[in-house]
Scaffold this active site. Sequence first.
Site, short mmCIF file in Angstrom:
data_model
loop_
_atom_site.label_atom_id
_atom_site.label_comp_id
_atom_site.label_asym_id
_atom_site.label_seq_id
_atom_site.Cartn_x
_atom_site.Cartn_y
_atom_site.Cartn_z
N LYS A 114 2.39 4.78 -12.08
CA LYS A 114 1.01 4.30 -12.12
C LYS A 114 0.09 5.38 -12.67
O LYS A 114 0.00 6.48 -12.12
CB LYS A 114 0.55 3.88 -10.72
CG LYS A 114 -0.78 3.13 -10.70
CD LYS A 114 -1.04 2.55 -9.32
CE LYS A 114 -2.31 1.71 -9.29
NZ LYS A 114 -2.54 1.11 -7.95
N LYS A 138 0.85 -1.19 0.00
CA LYS A 138 0.00 0.00 0.00
C LYS A 138 0.89 1.24 0.00
O LYS A 138 1.97 1.26 0.60
CB LYS A 138 -0.91 0.01 1.22
CG LYS A 138 -2.02 1.05 1.14
CD LYS A 138 -3.02 0.92 2.28
CE LYS A 138 -4.17 1.90 2.08
NZ LYS A 138 -5.15 1.86 3.19
N CYS A 198 -4.00 8.26 -7.66
CA CYS A 198 -5.09 8.14 -6.69
C CYS A 198 -6.09 9.26 -6.98
O CYS A 198 -5.73 10.44 -6.96
CB CYS A 198 -4.56 8.27 -5.27
SG CYS A 198 -5.83 8.08 -4.01
N THR A 257 -8.00 3.48 -10.24
CA THR A 257 -9.46 3.52 -10.22
C THR A 257 -10.04 4.73 -10.94
O THR A 257 -9.38 5.74 -11.13
CB THR A 257 -9.97 3.50 -8.77
OG1 THR A 257 -9.33 4.56 -8.05
CG2 THR A 257 -9.66 2.17 -8.11
#
Length: 423
Positions: free
Chosen positions: A226, A90, A188, A254
């Site tokens: 990412k 994480k 994120c 996401t």
Amino acid sequence: MESLTLRASTAAAAAATASPLQQRRLPGRQRATYVRATASASAAGEPDLSVRVNGLQMPNPFVIGSGPPGTNYTVMKRAFDEGWGGVIAKTVSLDAEKVINVTPRYAKLRAEPNGAAMGRIIGWQNIELISDRPLETMLNEFKQLKKEYPDRILIGSIMEEYNKAAWHELIERVEESGVDALEINFSCPHGMPERKMGAAVGQDCDLLEEVCGWINEKATVPVWAKMTPNITDITQPARISLKSGCEGVSAINTIMSVMGINLKTLRPEPCVEGYSTPGGYSARAVHPIALAKVMQIARMMKEEFADGQSLSAIGGVETGNDAAEFILLGADTVQVCTGVMMHGYPLVKKLCAELQDFMREHNFSSIEEFRGASLPYFTTHTDLVHRQQEAIKQRKAIKKGLQSDKDWTGDGFVKETESMVSN
């Protein structure tokens, strides 16, 4: 079976011929890992699931995606014990005290009408932030994991504020824990955008280029950037990340979403004290979107880069066939996060078995044999129109039969006659 000595010399030769950047990013322990890679599968004649990515050898392409499944020592140890190819922890930052999570922070979308308690879960939303555990605690657990599993791949996920010194400090401390690579969270979709963290960087290509420069002048292990899907053209940040020195990209994180409204309470989900906030959408429903984004990145990489950069695919993976689709588009590894949250860590056994079944069906003996095999079959709509017009012309020509009297043959006379009948 190939001897360990021969394999060791092969690995050494590969390291010797690597570019200076690749040599700088090759961890010493990786060479030993490569030597011992998956001889058992090859010896048994089974399809070989092992992959070698940016110098990192994994027994299979399945990697725990950054999130709750990699949040502490206990769960990461479980992932290694179950057989996952690698684990991405994480995301951590220097100051965990600034990270405050709420509960509930998840919401599900089922393949049934609003509010239905039963039915297959097809969507998952989270408003969870990065790790709220002290950095030093996480680093000590990384060290323990590498001590117990020296040949397994552990990747640290990091995110920091818009501050070069902070990024450099974080990279140095995380690398000292013994991680094999770094994944940079530029994606994120919720939480702390005012601090220029996560998607706030990944959606700003100028900012992304600057921060990637800071990261790659400090990092000594492979770096994956990412990507956020919440952008018009995902190839732009992917291209900048690779040009700035990253060895690979991961996609997708996401998708920004509102999961739904509870039609009894009239409040949004997930509901925290009567209120909510948009969050990240994942699970099966995002898989087609992820396939499109991965395809776009893979095509760009194939056309513009030829130095061994890697692509780690993420999005709605629950079966081996889901993973096969990503690999057919050019992915080197496949990450799973929400799937583990829904099905547990043993899911990797099912993924491996199903992927091997697919490989047997097509007589593929290794991942590399079919990686990117479907990528050439994507084109523009204009080209599709042209291809169909040409195909119609050819079919009409066949239907018309012989084009000249000289084409008649004695043996096929009846069939040749029939080929020119219209009814």
